[in-house]
Each structure stands twice: as structure tokens, then as C-alpha cells.
Design a protein around this motif. Sequence first.
Motif, PDB file in Angstrom:
ATOM      1  N   VAL A 175      42.118  40.064  41.045  1.00  0.00           N
ATOM      2  CA  VAL A 175      42.637  40.963  40.010  1.00  0.00           C
ATOM      3  C   VAL A 175      43.227  42.187  40.701  1.00  0.00           C
ATOM      4  O   VAL A 175      42.563  42.841  41.499  1.00  0.00           O
ATOM      5  CB  VAL A 175      41.519  41.391  39.040  1.00  0.00           C
ATOM      6  N   SER A 176      44.465  42.504  40.391  1.00  0.00           N
ATOM      7  CA  SER A 176      45.138  43.623  41.048  1.00  0.00           C
ATOM      8  C   SER A 176      44.611  44.964  40.535  1.00  0.00           C
ATOM      9  O   SER A 176      44.049  45.067  39.450  1.00  0.00           O
ATOM     10  CB  SER A 176      46.647  43.553  40.821  1.00  0.00           C
ATOM     11  N   ARG A 177      44.851  45.977  41.351  1.00  0.00           N
ATOM     12  CA  ARG A 177      44.495  47.342  40.950  1.00  0.00           C
ATOM     13  C   ARG A 177      45.203  47.723  39.650  1.00  0.00           C
ATOM     14  O   ARG A 177      44.605  48.337  38.760  1.00  0.00           O
ATOM     15  CB  ARG A 177      44.898  48.308  42.070  1.00  0.00           C
ATOM     16  N   GLU A 178      46.466  47.350  39.524  1.00  0.00           N
ATOM     17  CA  GLU A 178      47.236  47.691  38.324  1.00  0.00           C
ATOM     18  C   GLU A 178      46.652  47.006  37.087  1.00  0.00           C
ATOM     19  O   GLU A 178      46.623  47.592  36.001  1.00  0.00           O
ATOM     20  CB  GLU A 178      48.695  47.295  38.512  1.00  0.00           C
ATOM     21  N   GLU A 179      46.191  45.776  37.243  1.00  0.00           N
ATOM     22  CA  GLU A 179      45.612  45.061  36.111  1.00  0.00           C
ATOM     23  C   GLU A 179      44.314  45.715  35.654  1.00  0.00           C
ATOM     24  O   GLU A 179      44.040  45.812  34.456  1.00  0.00           O
ATOM     25  CB  GLU A 179      45.364  43.599  36.489  1.00  0.00           C
ATOM     26  N   ILE A 180      43.513  46.155  36.613  1.00  0.00           N
ATOM     27  CA  ILE A 180      42.277  46.865  36.256  1.00  0.00           C
ATOM     28  C   ILE A 180      42.605  48.135  35.481  1.00  0.00           C
ATOM     29  O   ILE A 180      41.989  48.435  34.459  1.00  0.00           O
ATOM     30  CB  ILE A 180      41.456  47.202  37.516  1.00  0.00           C
ATOM     31  N   GLN A 181      43.596  48.878  35.961  1.00  0.00           N
ATOM     32  CA  GLN A 181      43.972  50.118  35.287  1.00  0.00           C
ATOM     33  C   GLN A 181      44.465  49.855  33.869  1.00  0.00           C
ATOM     34  O   GLN A 181      44.107  50.587  32.945  1.00  0.00           O
ATOM     35  CB  GLN A 181      45.037  50.854  36.104  1.00  0.00           C
ATOM     36  N   ARG A 182      45.267  48.811  33.688  1.00  0.00           N
ATOM     37  CA  ARG A 182      45.767  48.498  32.343  1.00  0.00           C
ATOM     38  C   ARG A 182      44.627  48.085  31.421  1.00  0.00           C
ATOM     39  O   ARG A 182      44.593  48.478  30.253  1.00  0.00           O
ATOM     40  CB  ARG A 182      46.805  47.377  32.406  1.00  0.00           C
ATOM     41  N   GLU A 183      43.711  47.293  31.920  1.00  0.00           N
ATOM     42  CA  GLU A 183      42.614  46.787  31.100  1.00  0.00           C
ATOM     43  C   GLU A 183      41.657  47.896  30.685  1.00  0.00           C
ATOM     44  O   GLU A 183      41.233  47.971  29.538  1.00  0.00           O
ATOM     45  CB  GLU A 183      41.838  45.717  31.875  1.00  0.00           C
ATOM     46  N   ASP A 193      41.922  58.680  42.759  1.00  0.00           N
ATOM     47  CA  ASP A 193      40.535  58.811  43.205  1.00  0.00           C
ATOM     48  C   ASP A 193      39.551  58.210  42.214  1.00  0.00           C
ATOM     49  O   ASP A 193      38.490  57.731  42.609  1.00  0.00           O
ATOM     50  CB  ASP A 193      40.179  60.291  43.418  1.00  0.00           C
ATOM     51  N   SER A 194      39.869  58.221  40.934  1.00  0.00           N
ATOM     52  CA  SER A 194      38.918  57.774  39.920  1.00  0.00           C
ATOM     53  C   SER A 194      38.618  56.287  40.059  1.00  0.00           C
ATOM     54  O   SER A 194      37.456  55.877  40.102  1.00  0.00           O
ATOM     55  CB  SER A 194      39.454  58.080  38.520  1.00  0.00           C
ATOM     56  N   LEU A 195      39.636  55.441  40.124  1.00  0.00           N
ATOM     57  CA  LEU A 195      39.410  54.005  40.267  1.00  0.00           C
ATOM     58  C   LEU A 195      38.716  53.705  41.585  1.00  0.00           C
ATOM     59  O   LEU A 195      37.789  52.898  41.639  1.00  0.00           O
ATOM     60  CB  LEU A 195      40.730  53.246  40.181  1.00  0.00           C
ATOM     61  N   ARG A 196      39.138  54.350  42.649  1.00  0.00           N
ATOM     62  CA  ARG A 196      38.513  54.142  43.954  1.00  0.00           C
ATOM     63  C   ARG A 196      37.028  54.479  43.909  1.00  0.00           C
ATOM     64  O   ARG A 196      36.192  53.725  44.428  1.00  0.00           O
ATOM     65  CB  ARG A 196      39.233  54.982  45.008  1.00  0.00           C
ATOM     66  N   SER A 197      36.694  55.571  43.258  1.00  0.00           N
ATOM     67  CA  SER A 197      35.286  55.971  43.181  1.00  0.00           C
ATOM     68  C   SER A 197      34.479  54.990  42.339  1.00  0.00           C
ATOM     69  O   SER A 197      33.353  54.629  42.697  1.00  0.00           O
ATOM     70  CB  SER A 197      35.178  57.386  42.596  1.00  0.00           C
ATOM     71  N   PHE A 223      41.089  42.711  43.923  1.00  0.00           N
ATOM     72  CA  PHE A 223      39.645  42.552  44.011  1.00  0.00           C
ATOM     73  C   PHE A 223      39.230  41.277  43.288  1.00  0.00           C
ATOM     74  O   PHE A 223      39.914  40.814  42.369  1.00  0.00           O
ATOM     75  CB  PHE A 223      38.940  43.755  43.384  1.00  0.00           C
ATOM     76  N   ARG A 224      38.099  40.717  43.703  1.00  0.00           N
ATOM     77  CA  ARG A 224      37.583  39.533  43.041  1.00  0.00           C
ATOM     78  C   ARG A 224      36.070  39.533  43.116  1.00  0.00           C
ATOM     79  O   ARG A 224      35.482  40.163  43.991  1.00  0.00           O
ATOM     80  CB  ARG A 224      38.151  38.247  43.664  1.00  0.00           C
TER      81      ARG A 224
END
Length: 246
Positions: A175-183, A193-197, A223-224
Motif C-alpha cells: 500500500v503506497s504512502r499516498e493511498e494511506i493518506q487518502r484512506e 511528519d505526521s504519517l511518518r510518526s 508498506f505491507r
Amino acid sequence: MNHNGRLILIVEDHLPIAEMLGGYFEAGGYEVDFARDGAEALRLSANNPYDAILLDRNLPRIDGVEVCRRIRQEQRRATPILMLTARDSVQDRVEGLEAGADDYLTKPFSIEELEARLRGLMRRSRKTASEPIRVGDLVLDPHSMTAERGGVTIHLTPIGFQILHLLMREAPRVVSREEIQREVWRDEPPDSDSLRSHLYILRKAIDRGHDTPLLQTIPGMGFRIGEHPSAFTASRNQRESVAMRG
């Protein structure tokens, strides 16, 4: 009491800021309670079904990080918590998120951005699903919003739960970083920094103390969640080197 999902607790010892926040949210149709120190915040959160908590980090009697930790670990509350602070270092952010905060906003802030983030947290916290998901010895129950690994409960923030839910639902797909952010954040993307943390804290929560890491960083891809290594999986040294970089 019927508060239509808009009952919030403002924990702020600086009276002008508390009055400004209270006046703004009350004018917007929210019901608002106030606490001016950490002990009062814990008493109120234990006795009221808040839809969100705005929590200042620097408080008299009990500081905001400890208040957040006790709400999560002792009171077992999943109430969305947005921490307000004058500190803006990555370590300060990680400390607040590890204690259980869902988001972190640095003073001075835009009150419109604060409300947008608060609405997003409350909306996401109301999402539920039904069937438990299992990957190896990791089990997530979307209905009760709980997770465990090897029979041991894992303490997750609502944001951490949403990220883990997405990764487990899509496993073993990367799952891409962008997909996590959209979801998770939809039209309110966080700063980098927020997603990384959140990913760093999630990795510690599910993999610490286990010989087999499940949260895998795939360099350049995303990430998976997976039980076994694959052609995409970074080596253990690569995972450790990118842990803080998310």
C-alpha cells in the motif's frame, strides 16, 4: 444527553485561549466542557462520553502527555485526542502520539484548521466494520476497534487503527504512502511528519518483542503487512534504517 456527536472537552490552562476556543466551538453548535489542569481533565474524561478532546501539552498538576496516556491505558477510552503544544520537534510529536494522541497541532494555529482536523478525527472514529481480519498471529476486530498479537492486546490510537486496518485488509499487497493518506485523512492530508510518526509508533506496537516483524517497509513503493518475506520486502537492516523515516 443527546449531543449529536459534537460534545468536546477543551483542556487548556491559559484562560484567553480556552475562552477563544470555547466561544468559537459553541458558536458552531458544539457542546463544550473545560478543564484547566490534568487532574480535572482525567476526572471529566472518565465521566463523560466526549466525541473529541482538545488537549494542551503543558498543564498544571499532570501534563498533557500523561493525561493522554492515562485516558488510553487506564480509562480505555478511544476518544479522538488532538494535542495542542508550543513544541514542534519530531521527538515531541512522537512522544505525544505514542501516549495516544491522534493528531498534533503547534501553537500558534489557525482555528479553522483546528476545527477541520477535529471534524476529521471525529468522522474517522465513527467508522466501523464487521468481520475480524487475521494476518499470522495478528488479529484486528473492526467492530470493537481492538487488535491483538499472539493473544496480547495491542493499544492503538484511532489513526493507528485505521492505518493497520487498511494494511491488513489489503494484505499482502503493498500500500503506497499516498493511498494511506487518502484512506485515513481524505481531503485533509497531514504534514509529512505526521504519517511518518504514526507508522513508527504502529511498527513498535505490533512488532516489538516478536521475532517476526509484520509491518514491512518496501523502499520506493510503500508498506505491507505480511507474515513471510517476499521479493518486495526490505532486509531487516533496511527496515531498521527506515523505521524513523516511515
